[in-house]
Design a protein around this motif. Sequence first.
Motif, PDB file in Angstrom:
ATOM      1  N   MET A   1     -28.554 -23.263 -18.407  1.00 26.84           N
ATOM      2  CA  MET A   1     -28.348 -24.663 -18.071  1.00 26.84           C
ATOM      3  C   MET A   1     -26.928 -24.824 -17.523  1.00 26.84           C
ATOM      4  N   ARG A   2     -26.809 -25.717 -16.563  1.00 35.14           N
ATOM      5  CA  ARG A   2     -25.508 -26.048 -15.997  1.00 35.14           C
ATOM      6  C   ARG A   2     -25.212 -27.509 -16.324  1.00 35.14           C
ATOM      7  N   PHE A   3     -24.027 -27.786 -16.838  1.00 35.47           N
ATOM      8  CA  PHE A   3     -23.602 -29.122 -17.245  1.00 35.47           C
ATOM      9  C   PHE A   3     -22.552 -29.623 -16.261  1.00 35.47           C
ATOM     10  N   ALA A   4     -22.841 -30.727 -15.570  1.00 32.47           N
ATOM     11  CA  ALA A   4     -21.901 -31.308 -14.612  1.00 32.47           C
ATOM     12  C   ALA A   4     -21.445 -32.668 -15.129  1.00 32.47           C
ATOM     13  N   PRO A   5     -20.128 -32.854 -15.323  1.00 35.03           N
ATOM     14  CA  PRO A   5     -19.639 -34.156 -15.787  1.00 35.03           C
ATOM     15  C   PRO A   5     -19.861 -35.233 -14.731  1.00 35.03           C
ATOM     16  N   THR A   6     -19.891 -36.478 -15.192  1.00 34.17           N
ATOM     17  CA  THR A   6     -20.094 -37.628 -14.306  1.00 34.17           C
ATOM     18  C   THR A   6     -18.907 -38.576 -14.424  1.00 34.17           C
ATOM     19  N   ALA A   7     -19.010 -39.730 -13.801  1.00 35.82           N
ATOM     20  CA  ALA A   7     -17.956 -40.743 -13.845  1.00 35.82           C
ATOM     21  C   ALA A   7     -17.857 -41.432 -15.197  1.00 35.82           C
ATOM     22  N   VAL A   8     -18.815 -41.195 -16.092  1.00 45.04           N
ATOM     23  CA  VAL A   8     -18.774 -41.754 -17.448  1.00 45.04           C
ATOM     24  C   VAL A   8     -18.405 -40.627 -18.408  1.00 45.04           C
ATOM     25  N   ALA A   9     -17.346 -40.842 -19.174  1.00 48.95           N
ATOM     26  CA  ALA A   9     -16.887 -39.832 -20.128  1.00 48.95           C
ATOM     27  C   ALA A   9     -18.019 -39.443 -21.075  1.00 48.95           C
ATOM     28  N   GLY A  10     -18.287 -38.146 -21.165  1.00 48.20           N
ATOM     29  CA  GLY A  10     -19.308 -37.649 -22.074  1.00 48.20           C
ATOM     30  C   GLY A  10     -20.720 -37.647 -21.533  1.00 48.20           C
ATOM     31  N   ALA A  11     -20.934 -38.174 -20.330  1.00 47.47           N
ATOM     32  CA  ALA A  11     -22.263 -38.163 -19.697  1.00 47.47           C
ATOM     33  C   ALA A  11     -22.326 -36.965 -18.750  1.00 47.47           C
ATOM     34  N   PHE A  12     -23.444 -36.249 -18.814  1.00 46.60           N
ATOM     35  CA  PHE A  12     -23.582 -35.039 -18.011  1.00 46.60           C
ATOM     36  C   PHE A  12     -24.934 -34.995 -17.302  1.00 46.60           C
ATOM     37  N   VAL A  13     -24.927 -34.458 -16.087  1.00 45.32           N
ATOM     38  CA  VAL A  13     -26.152 -34.072 -15.412  1.00 45.32           C
ATOM     39  C   VAL A  13     -26.395 -32.627 -15.831  1.00 45.32           C
ATOM     40  N   ILE A  14     -27.601 -32.336 -16.245  1.00 46.09           N
ATOM     41  CA  ILE A  14     -27.932 -30.998 -16.718  1.00 46.09           C
ATOM     42  C   ILE A  14     -29.014 -30.420 -15.813  1.00 46.09           C
ATOM     43  N   ASP A  15     -28.671 -29.331 -15.159  1.00 43.38           N
ATOM     44  CA  ASP A  15     -29.616 -28.639 -14.290  1.00 43.38           C
ATOM     45  C   ASP A  15     -30.093 -27.372 -14.977  1.00 43.38           C
ATOM     46  N   VAL A  16     -31.347 -27.068 -14.799  1.00 45.13           N
ATOM     47  CA  VAL A  16     -31.907 -25.847 -15.375  1.00 45.13           C
ATOM     48  C   VAL A  16     -31.616 -24.670 -14.453  1.00 45.13           C
ATOM     49  N   GLU A  17     -31.598 -23.503 -15.036  1.00 45.15           N
ATOM     50  CA  GLU A  17     -31.455 -22.272 -14.273  1.00 45.15           C
ATOM     51  C   GLU A  17     -32.808 -21.572 -14.327  1.00 45.15           C
ATOM     52  N   GLU A  18     -33.518 -21.674 -13.232  1.00 41.68           N
ATOM     53  CA  GLU A  18     -34.887 -21.161 -13.177  1.00 41.68           C
ATOM     54  C   GLU A  18     -34.900 -19.643 -13.012  1.00 41.68           C
TER      55      GLU A  18
END
Length: 180
Positions: A1-18
């Motif tokens: 999984m890859r965790f990308a931070p967003t403009a909101v502290a503590g909120a992340f977009v999580i992408d799967v690694e297929e």
Amino acid sequence: MRFAPTAVAGAFVIDVEERVDDRGMFARTFCAETFTAHGLASVYPQCNVSQNHKRGTLRGMHYQADPKPEAKLVRAVRGRVFDVALDLRPASKTYLKWAAVELDGERRNAFYIPAGCAHGFLTLEDDCELFYQMSEVYVAELAMGVRYDDPEFGIAWPFAPVIVSERDAALEHYSRGTHT
């Protein structure tokens, strides 16, 4: 999984690694150890499904107040949605800021929304279904919400919603300090 931070502290977009081979695809969508290492909620005692028939359906902006604020891990399992986290934590460095991600059932990405943030989404196509993992169980008297179109937030929805529930349409505009 890859965790990308967003403009909101503590909120992340999580992408799967297929991992793809002749059989098809496999991907990890959640690991308690990995989430804990990132400082995120890793116990989810409640899960919910949201089915939405029509493009332009808006749900939000919802959150659960103290003493049981809930973090959410949200994933589109079918269709595409414009998913929004809104920071309502007065002590946060991103207080009243919002972040959005397009969740896509084919992409299998997820959005982690920390406790104290409101959540909402707008369907971008017909027949969307979302799966939520919640860090707290639902408590009706703590269920809160704020207007999706409140100018205080300036959320840039991709288009005007077509379907909004009576409850969501009746939510009040935000006043600092009154929704905690």
